[in-house]
Write a protein that holds these residues in place. Structure first.
Motif, PDB file in Angstrom:
ATOM      1  N   GLY A 172       0.724  -1.303   0.012  1.00  0.00           N
ATOM      2  CA  GLY A 172       0.109   0.017   0.046  1.00  0.00           C
ATOM      3  C   GLY A 172       0.759   1.204   0.128  1.00  0.00           C
ATOM      4  N   THR A 173       2.239   1.133   0.122  1.00  0.00           N
ATOM      5  CA  THR A 173       2.945   2.484   0.052  1.00  0.00           C
ATOM      6  C   THR A 173       3.456   2.678  -1.492  1.00  0.00           C
ATOM      7  N   GLN A 174       3.683   3.652  -1.799  1.00  0.00           N
ATOM      8  CA  GLN A 174       4.202   3.990  -3.217  1.00  0.00           C
ATOM      9  C   GLN A 174       5.613   3.472  -3.382  1.00  0.00           C
ATOM     10  N   ALA A 175       5.484   2.702  -4.653  1.00  0.00           N
ATOM     11  CA  ALA A 175       6.522   2.204  -5.548  1.00  0.00           C
ATOM     12  C   ALA A 175       7.525   1.119  -4.384  1.00  0.00           C
ATOM     13  N   THR A 176       6.762   0.177  -3.889  1.00  0.00           N
ATOM     14  CA  THR A 176       7.031  -0.750  -3.237  1.00  0.00           C
ATOM     15  C   THR A 176       7.648  -2.077  -3.637  1.00  0.00           C
ATOM     16  N   ARG A 177       8.787  -2.493  -2.864  1.00  0.00           N
ATOM     17  CA  ARG A 177       9.679  -3.538  -3.595  1.00  0.00           C
ATOM     18  C   ARG A 177       9.606  -4.814  -2.587  1.00  0.00           C
ATOM     19  N   PHE A 178       9.955  -6.081  -3.221  1.00  0.00           N
ATOM     20  CA  PHE A 178      10.223  -7.091  -2.190  1.00  0.00           C
ATOM     21  C   PHE A 178      11.672  -7.600  -3.205  1.00  0.00           C
ATOM     22  N   ALA A 179      12.797  -7.784  -2.077  1.00  0.00           N
ATOM     23  CA  ALA A 179      13.849  -8.555  -2.649  1.00  0.00           C
ATOM     24  C   ALA A 179      14.482  -9.466  -1.947  1.00  0.00           C
ATOM     25  N   TYR A 180      15.060 -10.441  -2.655  1.00  0.00           N
ATOM     26  CA  TYR A 180      15.829 -11.588  -1.868  1.00  0.00           C
ATOM     27  C   TYR A 180      16.942 -11.673  -2.452  1.00  0.00           C
ATOM     28  N   GLN A 181      18.118 -11.879  -1.538  1.00  0.00           N
ATOM     29  CA  GLN A 181      19.505 -11.743  -2.047  1.00  0.00           C
ATOM     30  C   GLN A 181      20.396 -12.771  -1.364  1.00  0.00           C
ATOM     31  N   LEU A 182      21.437 -13.256  -1.909  1.00  0.00           N
ATOM     32  CA  LEU A 182      22.406 -13.996  -1.474  1.00  0.00           C
ATOM     33  C   LEU A 182      23.957 -13.378  -1.885  1.00  0.00           C
ATOM     34  N   THR A 183      24.482 -13.327  -0.771  1.00  0.00           N
ATOM     35  CA  THR A 183      25.972 -13.127  -0.727  1.00  0.00           C
ATOM     36  C   THR A 183      26.790 -14.080   0.241  1.00  0.00           C
ATOM     37  N   ARG A 184      28.236 -13.997  -0.036  1.00  0.00           N
ATOM     38  CA  ARG A 184      29.108 -15.027   0.622  1.00  0.00           C
ATOM     39  C   ARG A 184      30.072 -13.951   1.328  1.00  0.00           C
ATOM     40  N   ARG A 185      30.320 -14.584   2.688  1.00  0.00           N
ATOM     41  CA  ARG A 185      31.391 -13.722   3.268  1.00  0.00           C
ATOM     42  C   ARG A 185      32.834 -13.944   2.840  1.00  0.00           C
ATOM     43  N   ASN A 186      32.889 -15.246   2.147  1.00  0.00           N
ATOM     44  CA  ASN A 186      34.417 -15.539   1.736  1.00  0.00           C
ATOM     45  C   ASN A 186      34.664 -15.118   0.428  1.00  0.00           C
ATOM     46  N   ASP A 187      33.447 -14.528  -0.150  1.00  0.00           N
ATOM     47  CA  ASP A 187      33.523 -14.234  -1.773  1.00  0.00           C
ATOM     48  C   ASP A 187      32.697 -12.792  -1.794  1.00  0.00           C
ATOM     49  N   PRO A 188      33.650 -11.678  -1.910  1.00  0.00           N
ATOM     50  CA  PRO A 188      33.119 -10.531  -2.073  1.00  0.00           C
ATOM     51  C   PRO A 188      32.482 -10.259  -3.563  1.00  0.00           C
ATOM     52  N   THR A 189      32.741 -11.115  -4.526  1.00  0.00           N
ATOM     53  CA  THR A 189      32.152 -11.207  -5.895  1.00  0.00           C
ATOM     54  C   THR A 189      30.978 -11.686  -6.027  1.00  0.00           C
ATOM     55  N   SER A 200       2.175  -3.944  -7.945  1.00  0.00           N
ATOM     56  CA  SER A 200       1.018  -4.498  -8.773  1.00  0.00           C
ATOM     57  C   SER A 200       1.150  -5.906  -8.691  1.00  0.00           C
ATOM     58  N   PRO A 201       0.162  -6.059  -7.801  1.00  0.00           N
ATOM     59  CA  PRO A 201      -0.195  -7.523  -7.775  1.00  0.00           C
ATOM     60  C   PRO A 201      -0.555  -8.259  -9.042  1.00  0.00           C
ATOM     61  N   VAL A 202      -0.361  -9.500  -9.175  1.00  0.00           N
ATOM     62  CA  VAL A 202      -0.635 -10.593 -10.323  1.00  0.00           C
ATOM     63  C   VAL A 202      -1.407 -11.705  -9.998  1.00  0.00           C
ATOM     64  N   THR A 203      -2.110 -12.424 -10.742  1.00  0.00           N
ATOM     65  CA  THR A 203      -2.862 -13.443 -10.258  1.00  0.00           C
ATOM     66  C   THR A 203      -2.264 -14.597  -9.825  1.00  0.00           C
ATOM     67  N   PRO A 204      -2.370 -15.092  -8.777  1.00  0.00           N
ATOM     68  CA  PRO A 204      -1.746 -16.030  -8.025  1.00  0.00           C
ATOM     69  C   PRO A 204      -1.346 -17.275  -8.977  1.00  0.00           C
ATOM     70  N   PRO A 205      -0.301 -17.772  -8.746  1.00  0.00           N
ATOM     71  CA  PRO A 205       0.087 -18.999  -9.514  1.00  0.00           C
ATOM     72  C   PRO A 205      -0.600 -20.238  -8.894  1.00  0.00           C
ATOM     73  N   LEU A 206      -0.160 -21.283  -9.575  1.00  0.00           N
ATOM     74  CA  LEU A 206      -0.465 -22.786  -8.995  1.00  0.00           C
ATOM     75  C   LEU A 206       0.225 -22.801  -7.667  1.00  0.00           C
ATOM     76  N   PRO A 207       0.064 -23.791  -6.904  1.00  0.00           N
ATOM     77  CA  PRO A 207       0.940 -24.087  -5.638  1.00  0.00           C
ATOM     78  C   PRO A 207       2.096 -24.393  -5.977  1.00  0.00           C
ATOM     79  N   ALA A 208       3.299 -24.228  -5.123  1.00  0.00           N
ATOM     80  CA  ALA A 208       4.520 -24.592  -5.035  1.00  0.00           C
ATOM     81  C   ALA A 208       4.218 -26.023  -5.048  1.00  0.00           C
ATOM     82  N   TRP A 209       5.238 -26.786  -5.743  1.00  0.00           N
ATOM     83  CA  TRP A 209       5.270 -28.287  -5.721  1.00  0.00           C
ATOM     84  C   TRP A 209       5.259 -28.896  -3.981  1.00  0.00           C
ATOM     85  N   GLY A 210       4.442 -29.845  -3.512  1.00  0.00           N
ATOM     86  CA  GLY A 210       4.565 -30.121  -2.154  1.00  0.00           C
ATOM     87  C   GLY A 210       3.669 -29.248  -1.226  1.00  0.00           C
ATOM     88  N   TRP A 211       3.178 -28.225  -1.788  1.00  0.00           N
ATOM     89  CA  TRP A 211       2.310 -27.512  -1.057  1.00  0.00           C
ATOM     90  C   TRP A 211       0.820 -27.352  -1.570  1.00  0.00           C
TER      91      TRP A 211
END
Length: 211
Positions: A172-189, A200-211
């Protein structure tokens, strides 16, 4: 690395008023705000894409992605992560679900990986726990002992210093975002990051496998 955007105080104050329940241990104030922002998307689905450019993730580039808040309770939020894949049934890989839970020590992130028949993958339920209060919009999850043992058993030595990050703005807030990120402490690259437009919500997909 993308710099997280601050959340407005006007949005955070109402969220902070939400009290914990017996099934939802109390959290530090910033984690409580984060949890309420995360929970505000329950039931919704959003489209996203790869936002990083690490050559190791070339196979992910250009693929459609959907994050679906598929299951929510006071103590757990399950976000199914669907990735477009021409070789998967129906053209989508539905094997991944991110599980975020409240614990007596903070927040926990786990990765639920399943096969199409619903059975667990050999590499599943890995993740980590928060070691600090983080911020209202960003929480980091360094790899835990269970996951290190799992990665060592499966020969995934590169993952022994993983740090996962979740970023979320309240619905409900303006220009909202969700992010998932992976880094590694022993590899700065190393940087894997996907971002979703939660305005901008979209139509929910089929359930994830096993759910």
């Amino acid at each position: 690395m993308t710099t997280p955007r601050p959340l407005s105080l006007a949005v955070l104050l109402p969220l902070a008023a939400c009290a914990s329940t017996p099934d939802a241990p109390p959290l530090p104030e910033t984690q409580e705000w984060f949890w309420q922002a995360l929970s505000s998307h329950c039931g919704e689905a959003y489209e996203g894409a790869l936002a990083s450019s690490d050559a190791r993730d070339a196979d992910w580039a250009g693929k459609r992605m959907i994050a679906h808040w598929a299951d929510c309770s006071d103590s757990r939020v399950a976000i199914a992560f669907h990735v477009e894949d021409a070789e998967a049934p129906g053209g989508w890989n539905r094997s991944r679900t991110w599980l975020l839970t409240r614990t007596s020590d903070g927040l926990r992130l786990k990765h639920d990986h399943r096969h199409e028949d619903g059975s667990e993958d050999a590499v599943t339920q890995y993740g980590g726990d928060t070691l600090s209060a983080g911020t209202a919009g960003v929480q980091d999850f360094p790899v835990d002992a269970f996951s290190i043992a799992l990665f060592e058993r499966e020969g995934l030595s590169a993952s022994l210093t993983n740090v996962w990050r979740i970023e979320v703005d309240p619905a409900g807030t303006q220009a909202t975002r969700f992010a998932y990120q992976l880094t590694r402490r022993n590899d700065p690259t190393r940087l894997f990051r996907v971002e979703f437009d939660t305005s901008s919500p979209v139509t929910p997909p089929l359930p994830a496998w096993g759910w």
